[in-house]
Design a protein around this motif. Sequence first.
Motif, PDB file in Angstrom:
ATOM      1  N   THR A 152      38.589 -22.236 -17.271  1.00 47.83           N
ATOM      2  CA  THR A 152      37.359 -22.732 -17.904  1.00 47.83           C
ATOM      3  C   THR A 152      37.687 -23.397 -19.237  1.00 47.83           C
ATOM      4  O   THR A 152      37.661 -22.748 -20.278  1.00 47.83           O
ATOM      5  CB  THR A 152      36.359 -21.582 -18.133  1.00 47.83           C
ATOM      6  N   PRO A 153      38.030 -24.694 -19.209  1.00 50.04           N
ATOM      7  CA  PRO A 153      38.324 -25.391 -20.462  1.00 50.04           C
ATOM      8  C   PRO A 153      37.076 -25.511 -21.325  1.00 50.04           C
ATOM      9  O   PRO A 153      35.948 -25.472 -20.810  1.00 50.04           O
ATOM     10  CB  PRO A 153      38.805 -26.765 -19.986  1.00 50.04           C
ATOM     11  N   PRO A 154      37.228 -25.662 -22.640  1.00 48.19           N
ATOM     12  CA  PRO A 154      36.067 -25.781 -23.530  1.00 48.19           C
ATOM     13  C   PRO A 154      35.173 -26.944 -23.126  1.00 48.19           C
ATOM     14  O   PRO A 154      35.637 -28.062 -22.915  1.00 48.19           O
ATOM     15  CB  PRO A 154      36.703 -26.029 -24.907  1.00 48.19           C
ATOM     16  N   GLU A 155      33.884 -26.680 -23.010  1.00 52.64           N
ATOM     17  CA  GLU A 155      32.965 -27.673 -22.480  1.00 52.64           C
ATOM     18  C   GLU A 155      32.709 -28.835 -23.429  1.00 52.64           C
ATOM     19  O   GLU A 155      32.250 -29.901 -23.004  1.00 52.64           O
ATOM     20  CB  GLU A 155      31.637 -27.007 -22.115  1.00 52.64           C
ATOM     21  N   HIS A 156      32.998 -28.653 -24.731  1.00 54.33           N
ATOM     22  CA  HIS A 156      32.707 -29.736 -25.685  1.00 54.33           C
ATOM     23  C   HIS A 156      33.840 -30.759 -25.782  1.00 54.33           C
ATOM     24  O   HIS A 156      33.709 -31.761 -26.485  1.00 54.33           O
ATOM     25  CB  HIS A 156      32.443 -29.143 -27.074  1.00 54.33           C
ATOM     26  N   LEU A 157      34.956 -30.517 -25.081  1.00 54.42           N
ATOM     27  CA  LEU A 157      36.081 -31.442 -25.110  1.00 54.42           C
ATOM     28  C   LEU A 157      36.064 -32.340 -23.874  1.00 54.42           C
ATOM     29  O   LEU A 157      35.590 -31.945 -22.814  1.00 54.42           O
ATOM     30  CB  LEU A 157      37.404 -30.677 -25.163  1.00 54.42           C
ATOM     31  N   HIS A 158      36.587 -33.546 -24.035  1.00 52.42           N
ATOM     32  CA  HIS A 158      36.739 -34.433 -22.882  1.00 52.42           C
ATOM     33  C   HIS A 158      37.939 -33.965 -22.058  1.00 52.42           C
ATOM     34  O   HIS A 158      38.904 -33.430 -22.596  1.00 52.42           O
ATOM     35  CB  HIS A 158      36.961 -35.869 -23.347  1.00 52.42           C
ATOM     36  N   MET A 159      37.870 -34.218 -20.760  1.00 50.55           N
ATOM     37  CA  MET A 159      38.917 -33.741 -19.867  1.00 50.55           C
ATOM     38  C   MET A 159      39.219 -34.762 -18.783  1.00 50.55           C
ATOM     39  O   MET A 159      38.319 -35.443 -18.289  1.00 50.55           O
ATOM     40  CB  MET A 159      38.489 -32.419 -19.211  1.00 50.55           C
ATOM     41  N   PRO A 263      49.918 -15.066   0.120  1.00 48.75           N
ATOM     42  CA  PRO A 263      49.116 -14.293   1.093  1.00 48.75           C
ATOM     43  C   PRO A 263      47.653 -14.169   0.685  1.00 48.75           C
ATOM     44  O   PRO A 263      46.842 -13.645   1.445  1.00 48.75           O
ATOM     45  CB  PRO A 263      49.802 -12.928   1.074  1.00 48.75           C
ATOM     46  N   PHE A 264      47.324 -14.651  -0.517  1.00 47.85           N
ATOM     47  CA  PHE A 264      45.943 -14.604  -0.993  1.00 47.85           C
ATOM     48  C   PHE A 264      45.381 -16.014  -1.095  1.00 47.85           C
ATOM     49  O   PHE A 264      46.115 -16.987  -1.302  1.00 47.85           O
ATOM     50  CB  PHE A 264      45.864 -13.917  -2.354  1.00 47.85           C
ATOM     51  N   ASP A 265      44.086 -16.123  -0.981  1.00 51.39           N
ATOM     52  CA  ASP A 265      43.410 -17.419  -1.045  1.00 51.39           C
ATOM     53  C   ASP A 265      43.120 -17.763  -2.511  1.00 51.39           C
ATOM     54  O   ASP A 265      41.972 -17.764  -2.953  1.00 51.39           O
ATOM     55  CB  ASP A 265      42.115 -17.377  -0.227  1.00 51.39           C
ATOM     56  N   PHE A 266      44.200 -18.066  -3.249  1.00 56.23           N
ATOM     57  CA  PHE A 266      44.036 -18.422  -4.653  1.00 56.23           C
ATOM     58  C   PHE A 266      43.379 -19.807  -4.754  1.00 56.23           C
ATOM     59  O   PHE A 266      43.670 -20.696  -3.946  1.00 56.23           O
ATOM     60  CB  PHE A 266      45.392 -18.478  -5.365  1.00 56.23           C
ATOM     61  N   PRO A 267      42.506 -20.013  -5.743  1.00 56.60           N
ATOM     62  CA  PRO A 267      41.976 -21.364  -5.966  1.00 56.60           C
ATOM     63  C   PRO A 267      43.108 -22.312  -6.358  1.00 56.60           C
ATOM     64  O   PRO A 267      44.181 -21.870  -6.791  1.00 56.60           O
ATOM     65  CB  PRO A 267      41.000 -21.169  -7.137  1.00 56.60           C
ATOM     66  N   LEU A 268      42.868 -23.596  -6.209  1.00 55.10           N
ATOM     67  CA  LEU A 268      43.864 -24.570  -6.637  1.00 55.10           C
ATOM     68  C   LEU A 268      44.082 -24.468  -8.141  1.00 55.10           C
ATOM     69  O   LEU A 268      43.146 -24.216  -8.908  1.00 55.10           O
ATOM     70  CB  LEU A 268      43.404 -25.992  -6.294  1.00 55.10           C
ATOM     71  N   MET A 269      45.322 -24.647  -8.560  1.00 54.09           N
ATOM     72  CA  MET A 269      45.614 -24.732  -9.981  1.00 54.09           C
ATOM     73  C   MET A 269      45.277 -26.149 -10.451  1.00 54.09           C
ATOM     74  O   MET A 269      45.760 -27.126  -9.873  1.00 54.09           O
ATOM     75  CB  MET A 269      47.093 -24.431 -10.255  1.00 54.09           C
ATOM     76  N   ARG A 270      44.454 -26.238 -11.476  1.00 56.07           N
ATOM     77  CA  ARG A 270      44.057 -27.549 -11.997  1.00 56.07           C
ATOM     78  C   ARG A 270      44.744 -27.777 -13.339  1.00 56.07           C
ATOM     79  O   ARG A 270      44.565 -27.018 -14.289  1.00 56.07           O
ATOM     80  CB  ARG A 270      42.541 -27.609 -12.160  1.00 56.07           C
ATOM     81  N   PHE A 271      45.531 -28.827 -13.417  1.00 54.32           N
ATOM     82  CA  PHE A 271      46.202 -29.206 -14.658  1.00 54.32           C
ATOM     83  C   PHE A 271      45.486 -30.430 -15.232  1.00 54.32           C
ATOM     84  O   PHE A 271      45.235 -31.398 -14.509  1.00 54.32           O
ATOM     85  CB  PHE A 271      47.674 -29.532 -14.391  1.00 54.32           C
ATOM     86  N   TYR A 272      45.169 -30.383 -16.497  1.00 56.26           N
ATOM     87  CA  TYR A 272      44.347 -31.438 -17.078  1.00 56.26           C
ATOM     88  C   TYR A 272      44.740 -31.727 -18.521  1.00 56.26           C
ATOM     89  O   TYR A 272      45.450 -30.950 -19.175  1.00 56.26           O
ATOM     90  CB  TYR A 272      42.867 -31.042 -17.028  1.00 56.26           C
ATOM     91  N   ALA A 273      44.273 -32.876 -19.005  1.00 57.12           N
ATOM     92  CA  ALA A 273      44.436 -33.257 -20.412  1.00 57.12           C
ATOM     93  C   ALA A 273      43.096 -33.094 -21.114  1.00 57.12           C
ATOM     94  O   ALA A 273      42.051 -33.413 -20.550  1.00 57.12           O
ATOM     95  CB  ALA A 273      44.919 -34.700 -20.522  1.00 57.12           C
ATOM     96  N   LEU A 274      43.132 -32.586 -22.334  1.00 59.31           N
ATOM     97  CA  LEU A 274      41.941 -32.389 -23.154  1.00 59.31           C
ATOM     98  C   LEU A 274      42.062 -33.218 -24.427  1.00 59.31           C
ATOM     99  O   LEU A 274      43.148 -33.345 -24.991  1.00 59.31           O
ATOM    100  CB  LEU A 274      41.781 -30.914 -23.539  1.00 59.31           C
ATOM    101  N   TRP A 275      40.927 -33.766 -24.874  1.00 59.92           N
ATOM    102  CA  TRP A 275      40.922 -34.459 -26.159  1.00 59.92           C
ATOM    103  C   TRP A 275      39.541 -34.350 -26.794  1.00 59.92           C
ATOM    104  O   TRP A 275      38.538 -34.086 -26.135  1.00 59.92           O
ATOM    105  CB  TRP A 275      41.349 -35.914 -26.004  1.00 59.92           C
ATOM    106  N   HIS A 276      39.519 -34.567 -28.099  1.00 61.38           N
ATOM    107  CA  HIS A 276      38.280 -34.418 -28.862  1.00 61.38           C
ATOM    108  C   HIS A 276      37.441 -35.690 -28.762  1.00 61.38           C
ATOM    109  O   HIS A 276      37.993 -36.799 -28.653  1.00 61.38           O
ATOM    110  CB  HIS A 276      38.613 -34.119 -30.332  1.00 61.38           C
ATOM    111  N   PRO A 277      36.109 -35.553 -28.808  1.00 59.31           N
ATOM    112  CA  PRO A 277      35.255 -36.747 -28.754  1.00 59.31           C
ATOM    113  C   PRO A 277      35.541 -37.762 -29.854  1.00 59.31           C
ATOM    114  O   PRO A 277      35.277 -38.957 -29.674  1.00 59.31           O
ATOM    115  CB  PRO A 277      33.837 -36.163 -28.906  1.00 59.31           C
TER     116      PRO A 277
END
Length: 306
Positions: A152-159, A263-277
Motif C-alpha cells: 500500500t504505497p502512500p496515496e498522496h504520491l504519484h506512482m 505452494p501458496f497463492d501469493f499476490p503478484l509483487m508490484r514494483f513501482y516508482a514513486l514521486w512527489h506532486p
Amino acid sequence: MDTYLLRVLCTLVEERSVSRTAIRMNQSQPALSTALKRLRKLFGDPLLIREKNAMVPTERALQLVQDAQVALNALDKMLSADEVFDPLRSERTYTIAMPDYLAPPFLADLVRRFRQSAPRSKLVTLPLGSEYDYEKALAEGQVDLVIGNWPTPPEHLHMAVLLEDEVVCLMARDHPLGKAGKLTAQSYINASHLVPLPYSSSQRGVVESTLATLRLSRSKQVSCPYFTLAPYLVGESDLILTTARHFAAYYARRLPLVIKPSPFDFPLMRFYALWHPNKHRSKAHAWLRGLLSDSAGVLKTVSGSA
C-alpha cells in the motif's frame, strides 16, 4: 484538503466508479474508497450515490468538481513553468532511492540509457532502509524518485508500475525439496528460510501478509540486509528464499540454484516508482521517469526467460 483528494473527486465524478478510478489513478481500490470517505466527511455530503450498477454524483459534487478543476488547473500551471530541457546539454543531478531487490540488469540498463542520453548529468542512487523517511525526502527534494514494492504505497504520491511479477521459491540445486518435485504448503512451512530485512518498518511484504491471513508463519533461520547477497547464501545452505521470479531467474542462471513454484497463492509483487506532486510537471523529471519505464522492460525479459 490536498491536491490528491481534489483529483480523486474529479476522476470519481467523471468515471462514476471507484474501481475504474482506481485503475486510472494507479491506486488500489481500498485507497480510493478511503479517499471517498474523507471527501464525504470533509464536505458533509455523500457526493456519489449508488443507483443500480452505477454511482451518480450529487448536485453538491457537480458544483465542487467545477471549482476543483479550476484550482487544479491553476496549480498545474504554477508547477509547469516554461522549462526548456535538453538532456544532452543538461548538467543536472538526479537522485533515486532504491532497494536492491530488482535484478542487476535493471540498474545496468538505466545507467546505460542515462549516460547515452545525458552525458553531462549525474545519477546518484541511495539505499533504502527501514528508518529512511522517503516521503520526507521526496517532499523536500532530497530525492527525485523512490522505487518500492510495498503493498500500500502512500496515496498522496504519484506512482508508475515498473513490473508485476509472481512469487517463487529459490533454493540450492541439491536441496532435498528441490529434488522432491512439487513444493507443498506443509514442506514450505516446515523448511528453513532466508528472509531479507524489510525496507519499511510500517508495512509487511506480500509474503508475510498472505501467511498472516492464513495464520501461518515460516521459520526465519537467517536474516540478510542485502537481497543481492541472499542467492549466494541460499546456494550454500538448506535455506529457501521467497522472492520475485525475475530476481530468482537472474541468479538461477548463474548459480547452482533451482526455482520452485510457490505452494501458496501469493499476490503478484508490484514494483513501482514513486514521486512527489511537486516534480510531476517537470520536463526533466518526466524524462527520468521515462528512462525508468524503458529499463523496466529488461526485468520483464529476465522474468520471462526463466
